[in-house]
Design a protein around this motif. Structure first.
Motif, PDB file in Angstrom:
ATOM      1  N   ASN A 149      29.121  15.759  -9.480  1.00 22.08           N
ATOM      2  CA  ASN A 149      28.332  16.586  -8.567  1.00 22.08           C
ATOM      3  C   ASN A 149      29.039  16.624  -7.214  1.00 22.08           C
ATOM      4  OD1 ASN A 149      26.289  17.942  -7.169  1.00 22.08           O
ATOM      5  ND2 ASN A 149      25.137  16.065  -6.819  1.00 22.08           N
ATOM      6  N   ILE A 150      29.341  17.831  -6.745  1.00 19.04           N
ATOM      7  CA  ILE A 150      29.908  17.997  -5.412  1.00 19.04           C
ATOM      8  C   ILE A 150      28.941  18.858  -4.613  1.00 19.04           C
ATOM      9  CG2 ILE A 150      31.845  18.840  -4.053  1.00 19.04           C
ATOM     10  CD1 ILE A 150      33.606  18.484  -6.511  1.00 19.04           C
ATOM     11  N   ASP A 187      37.617  -4.240  10.866  1.00 20.07           N
ATOM     12  CA  ASP A 187      38.473  -3.110  10.536  1.00 20.07           C
ATOM     13  C   ASP A 187      37.752  -2.184   9.571  1.00 20.07           C
ATOM     14  OD1 ASP A 187      40.653  -4.059  12.030  1.00 20.07           O
ATOM     15  OD2 ASP A 187      41.301  -5.335  10.373  1.00 20.07           O
ATOM     16  N   ARG A 188      38.128  -0.908   9.569  1.00 15.18           N
ATOM     17  CA  ARG A 188      37.542   0.031   8.610  1.00 15.18           C
ATOM     18  C   ARG A 188      37.917  -0.423   7.204  1.00 15.18           C
ATOM     19  NH1 ARG A 188      39.052   6.225   7.275  1.00 15.18           N
ATOM     20  NH2 ARG A 188      40.677   5.188   6.112  1.00 15.18           N
ATOM     21  N   PHE A 189      36.921  -0.591   6.351  1.00 21.15           N
ATOM     22  CA  PHE A 189      37.167  -1.022   4.988  1.00 21.15           C
ATOM     23  C   PHE A 189      36.148  -0.339   4.091  1.00 21.15           C
ATOM     24  CE2 PHE A 189      37.316  -3.792   1.295  1.00 21.15           C
ATOM     25  CZ  PHE A 189      38.684  -4.023   1.177  1.00 21.15           C
ATOM     26  N   ILE A 190      36.585   0.637   3.345  1.00 17.53           N
ATOM     27  CA  ILE A 190      35.709   1.427   2.474  1.00 17.53           C
ATOM     28  C   ILE A 190      35.999   1.014   1.041  1.00 17.53           C
ATOM     29  CG2 ILE A 190      35.134   3.749   1.692  1.00 17.53           C
ATOM     30  CD1 ILE A 190      36.096   4.675   4.528  1.00 17.53           C
ATOM     31  N   THR A 191      35.009   0.438   0.371  1.00 16.58           N
ATOM     32  CA  THR A 191      35.226  -0.049  -0.992  1.00 16.58           C
ATOM     33  C   THR A 191      34.924   1.006  -2.047  1.00 16.58           C
ATOM     34  OG1 THR A 191      32.998  -0.965  -1.062  1.00 16.58           O
ATOM     35  CG2 THR A 191      34.783  -2.445  -0.402  1.00 16.58           C
ATOM     36  N   ALA A 192      34.124   2.004  -1.706  1.00 17.23           N
ATOM     37  CA  ALA A 192      33.807   3.064  -2.659  1.00 17.23           C
ATOM     38  C   ALA A 192      33.406   4.311  -1.884  1.00 17.23           C
ATOM     39  CB  ALA A 192      32.670   2.652  -3.587  1.00 17.23           C
ATOM     40  N   ALA A 193      33.778   5.444  -2.427  1.00 25.72           N
ATOM     41  CA  ALA A 193      33.433   6.719  -1.814  1.00 25.72           C
ATOM     42  C   ALA A 193      32.098   7.196  -2.375  1.00 25.72           C
ATOM     43  CB  ALA A 193      34.522   7.741  -2.109  1.00 25.72           C
ATOM     44  N   PRO A 194      31.422   8.063  -1.631  1.00 24.62           N
ATOM     45  CA  PRO A 194      30.132   8.572  -2.144  1.00 24.62           C
ATOM     46  C   PRO A 194      30.339   9.411  -3.398  1.00 24.62           C
ATOM     47  CG  PRO A 194      30.828   9.766  -0.180  1.00 24.62           C
ATOM     48  CD  PRO A 194      31.790   8.640  -0.361  1.00 24.62           C
ATOM     49  N   VAL A 195      29.360   9.382  -4.276  1.00 25.45           N
ATOM     50  CA  VAL A 195      29.423  10.192  -5.492  1.00 25.45           C
ATOM     51  C   VAL A 195      29.275  11.668  -5.132  1.00 25.45           C
ATOM     52  CG1 VAL A 195      28.317  10.681  -7.691  1.00 25.45           C
ATOM     53  CG2 VAL A 195      28.582   8.328  -6.927  1.00 25.45           C
ATOM     54  N   ARG A 211      42.966  12.575  -9.266  1.00 25.15           N
ATOM     55  CA  ARG A 211      42.748  11.129  -9.332  1.00 25.15           C
ATOM     56  C   ARG A 211      41.242  10.874  -9.271  1.00 25.15           C
ATOM     57  NH1 ARG A 211      46.563   7.886  -6.271  1.00 25.15           N
ATOM     58  NH2 ARG A 211      45.114   6.241  -6.747  1.00 25.15           N
ATOM     59  N   ILE A 212      40.788   9.845  -9.951  1.00 26.03           N
ATOM     60  CA  ILE A 212      39.367   9.489  -9.953  1.00 26.03           C
ATOM     61  C   ILE A 212      39.029   8.847  -8.604  1.00 26.03           C
ATOM     62  CG2 ILE A 212      37.609   8.044 -11.045  1.00 26.03           C
ATOM     63  CD1 ILE A 212      39.205   8.350 -13.656  1.00 26.03           C
ATOM     64  N   ILE A 223      43.448  -3.400  -0.312  1.00 23.85           N
ATOM     65  CA  ILE A 223      43.356  -2.395  -1.368  1.00 23.85           C
ATOM     66  C   ILE A 223      44.288  -1.238  -1.026  1.00 23.85           C
ATOM     67  CG2 ILE A 223      41.015  -2.997  -2.061  1.00 23.85           C
ATOM     68  CD1 ILE A 223      40.028  -0.502  -0.618  1.00 23.85           C
ATOM     69  N   GLY A 224      44.847  -0.641  -2.061  1.00 26.24           N
ATOM     70  CA  GLY A 224      45.754   0.481  -1.890  1.00 26.24           C
ATOM     71  C   GLY A 224      45.009   1.777  -1.681  1.00 26.24           C
ATOM     72  N   GLU A 225      45.763   2.845  -1.549  1.00 23.63           N
ATOM     73  CA  GLU A 225      45.157   4.152  -1.302  1.00 23.63           C
ATOM     74  C   GLU A 225      44.190   4.513  -2.418  1.00 23.63           C
ATOM     75  OE1 GLU A 225      47.830   7.452  -1.338  1.00 23.63           O
ATOM     76  OE2 GLU A 225      48.535   7.010  -3.334  1.00 23.63           O
ATOM     77  N   MET A 226      43.182   5.304  -2.050  1.00 25.07           N
ATOM     78  CA  MET A 226      42.262   5.823  -3.055  1.00 25.07           C
ATOM     79  C   MET A 226      41.734   7.169  -2.579  1.00 25.07           C
ATOM     80  SD  MET A 226      38.798   3.554  -2.789  1.00 25.07           S
ATOM     81  CE  MET A 226      38.025   3.226  -1.221  1.00 25.07           C
ATOM     82  N   TRP A 227      41.279   7.929  -3.527  1.00 24.03           N
ATOM     83  CA  TRP A 227      40.708   9.238  -3.234  1.00 24.03           C
ATOM     84  C   TRP A 227      39.208   9.078  -3.056  1.00 24.03           C
ATOM     85  CZ3 TRP A 227      43.827  13.013  -1.919  1.00 24.03           C
ATOM     86  CH2 TRP A 227      45.177  12.871  -2.251  1.00 24.03           C
ATOM     87  N   GLY A 228      38.632   9.894  -2.183  1.00 23.47           N
ATOM     88  CA  GLY A 228      37.221   9.763  -1.862  1.00 23.47           C
ATOM     89  C   GLY A 228      36.348  10.870  -2.395  1.00 23.47           C
ATOM     90  N   SER A 229      36.924  11.843  -3.080  1.00 24.33           N
ATOM     91  CA  SER A 229      36.105  12.925  -3.624  1.00 24.33           C
ATOM     92  C   SER A 229      36.688  13.364  -4.968  1.00 24.33           C
ATOM     93  CB  SER A 229      36.067  14.112  -2.655  1.00 24.33           C
ATOM     94  OG  SER A 229      37.365  14.643  -2.462  1.00 24.33           O
ATOM     95  N   PRO A 230      35.838  13.878  -5.851  1.00 22.03           N
ATOM     96  CA  PRO A 230      36.307  14.265  -7.191  1.00 22.03           C
ATOM     97  C   PRO A 230      37.396  15.332  -7.168  1.00 22.03           C
ATOM     98  CG  PRO A 230      33.916  14.161  -7.142  1.00 22.03           C
ATOM     99  CD  PRO A 230      34.386  14.016  -5.722  1.00 22.03           C
TER     100      PRO A 230
END
Length: 187
Positions: A38-39, A172-180, A96-97, A130-137
């Protein structure tokens, strides 16, 4: 459409130093199809709408390892490493997921100022990266590698344990998971 998936995992475990230290390692591969994404979007006129899409194939492959145990009489260690590679085939391409970092490294030490089974204080600290990650589908939102330092103090008295834990000591900014659900502005 029905959701379907497959998980393969192969691993090994070993005990070292007379059983005081344990080591684990595993390789994994997960495949799933028909996962709903869902976006939430905002149109140029300010109205919002939801876009629902189904994946044609998600895949996560990776390796994870961990070392944990008692290094010295009063010093414990937990250290881990994980690396993941993801892909998500959806309408419009392969992405990327979100919320799956490329890698994660962590190490924590705990020092007890008392013998096992006795009352006293313990001090612990650790580091997580943690390495780079994507925050949106649809891979519009991206997060760079991040790190944090944690610290804690505990006191044991009989059967009671009192803990004080401070995560992200340096704030420090630390985001463990992006919003669904992601809100994006379209032009």
């Amino acid at each position: 459409a029905a959701r379907d998936g497959e998980l393969k995992e192969y691993g090994v475990k070993a005990e070292l130093l007379g059983g005081r230290v344990s080591v684990t390692a595993a390789w994994f591969e997960m495949k799933r199809v028909n996962q709903r994404i869902n976006i939430s979007r905002v149109d140029t006129d300010g109205s919002s709408y939801n876009e629902f899409i189904f994946t044609a194939g998600e895949e996560v492959k990776g390796f994870e390892g961990q070392v944990f145990g008692r290094l010295l009489d009063r010093l414990d260690l937990i250290a881990s490493y994980a690396r993941s590679k993801t892909s998500n085939e959806v309408q419009g391409g392969i992405f990327r997921i979100p919320s799956v970092p490329a890698y994660e490294v962590s190490a924590f030490l705990n020092y007890s100022f008392h013998d096992a089974g006795k009352d006293g204080f313990s001090l612990r600290g650790g580091y997580v990266k943690i390495g780079e990650m994507w925050g949106s589908p649809d891979n519009i939102m991206h997060f760079d590698p991040q790190d944090r330092v944690d610290a804690g103090l505990s006191y044991v008295h009989g059967r009671y344990k009192f803990d004080l834990q401070v995560n992200n000591v340096f704030d420090d900014r630390f985001i463990t998971a992006a919003p669904v659900t992601v809100v994006l502005s379209e032009s």
